[in-house]
Every structure is written in C-alpha cells, then in structure tokens.
Design a protein around this motif. Structure first.
Motif, short mmCIF file in Angstrom:
data_model
loop_
_atom_site.label_atom_id
_atom_site.label_comp_id
_atom_site.label_asym_id
_atom_site.label_seq_id
_atom_site.Cartn_x
_atom_site.Cartn_y
_atom_site.Cartn_z
N ALA A 110 -5.49 0.46 -13.21
CA ALA A 110 -6.33 0.68 -12.03
C ALA A 110 -5.98 -0.33 -10.94
O ALA A 110 -5.91 0.02 -9.75
CB ALA A 110 -7.81 0.58 -12.40
N ARG A 111 -5.75 -1.58 -11.32
CA ARG A 111 -5.39 -2.60 -10.32
C ARG A 111 -4.00 -2.34 -9.74
O ARG A 111 -3.79 -2.49 -8.54
CB ARG A 111 -5.44 -3.99 -10.96
N MET A 112 -3.04 -1.99 -10.60
CA MET A 112 -1.69 -1.70 -10.11
C MET A 112 -1.73 -0.53 -9.13
O MET A 112 -1.06 -0.55 -8.09
CB MET A 112 -0.76 -1.37 -11.28
N ASN A 113 -2.47 0.50 -9.47
CA ASN A 113 -2.53 1.68 -8.61
C ASN A 113 -3.28 1.42 -7.31
O ASN A 113 -2.96 2.01 -6.28
CB ASN A 113 -3.14 2.86 -9.38
N ALA A 114 -4.26 0.54 -7.33
CA ALA A 114 -5.04 0.23 -6.14
C ALA A 114 -4.37 -0.79 -5.22
O ALA A 114 -4.65 -0.83 -4.02
CB ALA A 114 -6.43 -0.28 -6.53
N ALA A 115 -3.49 -1.61 -5.76
CA ALA A 115 -2.86 -2.68 -4.97
C ALA A 115 -2.02 -2.11 -3.84
O ALA A 115 -1.37 -1.08 -3.99
CB ALA A 115 -1.97 -3.54 -5.88
N PRO A 116 -2.01 -2.80 -2.68
CA PRO A 116 -1.11 -2.38 -1.60
C PRO A 116 0.34 -2.62 -2.02
O PRO A 116 0.63 -3.62 -2.68
CB PRO A 116 -1.50 -3.28 -0.43
N LYS A 117 1.21 -1.69 -1.64
CA LYS A 117 2.61 -1.77 -2.04
C LYS A 117 3.51 -1.60 -0.84
O LYS A 117 3.35 -0.65 -0.06
CB LYS A 117 2.91 -0.65 -3.06
#
Length: 140
Positions: free
Chosen positions: A77-84
């Motif tokens: 969930a954190r990886m998917n929510a983080a800005p990239k």
C-alpha cells in the motif's frame, strides 16, 4: 533531504534481473530462497515512503509497474501510494498510468534531485545510481 539507494546486488557486483522478470539466464538470484526474504518493509522506509519520493529509471519502473499494483499488504500500500518519478526519454506521461502516482521526470535527473525537497529513494535503476555517484549525491 537525503538520497537513499536500494540495490539487490551479488557479492561480485551483479544487479541484473534479481527477480527473473527479465528472463536472463542467471536471473532470479534474489528470490531463490523465497519472496519472504525481501517482502515487507525490510529497509525501514515507512516514513520515507510516506513523505519522500521514489526515483526510477525506465526499465526498473516498467518491471515494478507490473509487480506492485497487484500486491497487497501494508508495505505494498505504501509503495503504491508513494509519489514516483520516472527518468525516461522514451515513455510519455500516459505510459505512467500503469502505476499510481507515477510521472515522467522533467529535465535532467541530477538537477531534479538537487532541487527535490523530499527524501529520494532509488531502487535498482543502476544508470541513475551511477550518475548520482558521479556527483557524490548518495547519502545511504
């Protein structure tokens, strides 16, 4: 602001295809003992993922954009929510729709990183790591 690099690398310096997703003959070396060894927040990036930005080269981003959107759990969930940010000369803004909160980096990667107010986490993306190393910008 800190620049943190995470790289799966063998003792002899190989970073290529740690998950076997690229189909190279020696790929998959990082997962030979199971995915559990690397799943979750083993890197203690919780707060950094919440407040920082992930920086990827095109190849690593494309691999991750196929893997992470379908994963579940707190770390996913954190990886998917983080800005990239994606450093690419060939992808367009519409190509980044495959993974939420992704956008093409505008300008030179070094200039962008130097002016980024958030912590920057680079995962894999060896060409970016080499550029950051040459400028002595890596903190961890």
């Amino acid at each position: 602001m800190s620049i943190i690099v995470i790289g799966f690398v063998t003792l002899d310096g190989i970073m290529t295809d740690p998950t076997a997703s690229e189909g190279t003959p020696l790929g998959g070396w990082a997962l030979r003992h199971g995915r559990e060894a690397i799943d979750g927040d083993k890197f203690r990036l919780g707060r950094t993922l919440d407040d920082g930005v992930l920086l990827f080269g095109r190849t690593t981003w494309q691999i991750f954009s196929r893997l992470w959107p379908g994963r579940e759990g707190p770390f996913a969930a954190r990886m998917n929510a983080a800005p990239k940010l994606v450093a690419s000369r060939t992808l367009s803004g519409t190509d980044t729709a495959a993974w939420s909160n992704s956008r093409i980096l505008e300008g030179d990667v070094i200039d962008v990183v130097k002016h980024e107010p958030r912590d920057v986490v680079v995962i894999g993306s060896l060409s970016i790591v080499h550029r950051l190393m040459a400028e002595d910008l890596i903190d961890e």
